[in-house]
Enzyme design. Sequence first.
Site, PDB file in Angstrom:
ATOM      1  N   ALA A   1     -24.247 -21.232 -76.323  1.00  0.00           N
ATOM      2  CA  ALA A   1     -24.110 -20.655 -77.664  1.00  0.00           C
ATOM      3  C   ALA A   1     -25.120 -19.528 -77.816  1.00  0.00           C
ATOM      4  CB  ALA A   1     -24.342 -21.712 -78.741  1.00  0.00           C
TER       5      ALA A   1
ATOM      6  N   GLY B   1     -20.575 -13.453 -74.990  1.00  0.00           N
ATOM      7  CA  GLY B   1     -19.924 -13.117 -73.710  1.00  0.00           C
ATOM      8  C   GLY B   1     -18.472 -12.718 -73.875  1.00  0.00           C
TER       9      GLY B   1
ATOM     10  N   GLU C   1     -12.901 -20.206 -75.944  1.00  0.00           N
ATOM     11  CA  GLU C   1     -13.940 -21.237 -76.126  1.00  0.00           C
ATOM     12  C   GLU C   1     -13.619 -22.118 -77.333  1.00  0.00           C
ATOM     13  OE1 GLU C   1     -17.896 -19.043 -74.291  1.00  0.00           O
ATOM     14  OE2 GLU C   1     -17.339 -18.623 -76.346  1.00  0.00           O
TER      15      GLU C   1
HETATM   16  C1  5RP Z   1     -19.603 -16.527 -74.497  1.00  0.00           C
HETATM   17  C2  5RP Z   1     -20.509 -17.389 -75.300  1.00  0.00           C
HETATM   18  C3  5RP Z   1     -21.737 -17.868 -74.622  1.00  0.00           C
HETATM   19  O1  5RP Z   1     -21.716 -19.260 -74.617  1.00  0.00           O
HETATM   20  C4  5RP Z   1     -22.926 -17.380 -75.363  1.00  0.00           C
HETATM   21  O2  5RP Z   1     -22.870 -15.971 -75.392  1.00  0.00           O
HETATM   22  C5  5RP Z   1     -24.229 -17.824 -74.697  1.00  0.00           C
HETATM   23  O3  5RP Z   1     -24.365 -17.203 -73.464  1.00  0.00           O
HETATM   24  P1  5RP Z   1     -25.664 -17.360 -72.593  1.00  0.00           P
HETATM   25  O4  5RP Z   1     -25.685 -18.763 -72.102  1.00  0.00           O
HETATM   26  O5  5RP Z   1     -25.492 -16.353 -71.481  1.00  0.00           O
HETATM   27  O6  5RP Z   1     -26.848 -17.027 -73.465  1.00  0.00           O
HETATM   28  O7  5RP Z   1     -20.294 -17.693 -76.438  1.00  0.00           O
HETATM   29  O8  5RP Z   1     -18.549 -16.045 -75.289  1.00  0.00           O
END
Ligand code: 5RP
Length: 243
Positions: free
Chosen positions: A98, A112, A118
């Site tokens: 998250a 991401g 998701e």
């Molecule tokens: C992707 C997401 C990821 O879970 C979120 O961005 C966290 O990424 P990271 O573990 O690289 O900090 O929501 O859409």
Amino acid sequence: MLGAPKQAKFGASMDARQLKVEAARAALAHVSDGMRLGIGTGSTADEFVRLLAEKVANGLTIIGVPTSERTAILCGELGVQLSTLEETPELDLTIDGADEIDPALTLIKGGGGALLREKIVAAASARMIVIADRSKMVETLGRFPLPIEVNPFGLRATEIAVAAAAGSLGLSGPVTLRMTGSQPFITDGGHFILDASFGRIPDTRALSNALHAIPGVVEHGLFIGLASAAIIAGDGVQTVHAA
Ligand code: 5RP
């Protein structure tokens, strides 16, 4: 309300990647043989996939459903066999990262760009466990810009409607189209992402409803009532349970 946190102390301070690994390792303890497992996206989820792959190589059997093409590719490279949500529409558990987590385990996700899949995968799961380092914990969501997945058709009209919806709730701030170089970032679903820097979001449900009322909005990155627990790595690993 939060359940009683469980905590395991680390002996020494860890760097950011090690914290992600420790959160992922703790989550792996919740995965059992035969489980139908949603597999998240992002750098923390990638660490989970690497650890999961080791278990699979040692005989663990799971039915994995990835939340993105990126995760599907990593699973393929590491020998984690995958199903699809079409073949396996009901999942036991999803493990995902998250961008922000508040004390009620409402999340901002989508940094991401995988928020739509998701959310679909999390909603198809009996439980969702979030894995993160402690930098993701906040009192009130909104420091991280809220990703909003939108249909490319009518982009400008949707941007205006998003700003108006936020304004009706007393929120404002830049709403920017996510880019990859000189081109708009394209999600796995063929959509664009708007990153909305509204600042603190005191009423996530109201903003969620307002965004869902806009036809050009496909989905947004507020995950409300989906996470059942968060495994947070910092000065030890802490598990926070939803009420
Ligand atoms: C992707 C997401 C990821 O879970 C979120 O961005 C966290 O990424 P990271 O573990 O690289 O900090 O929501 O859409």
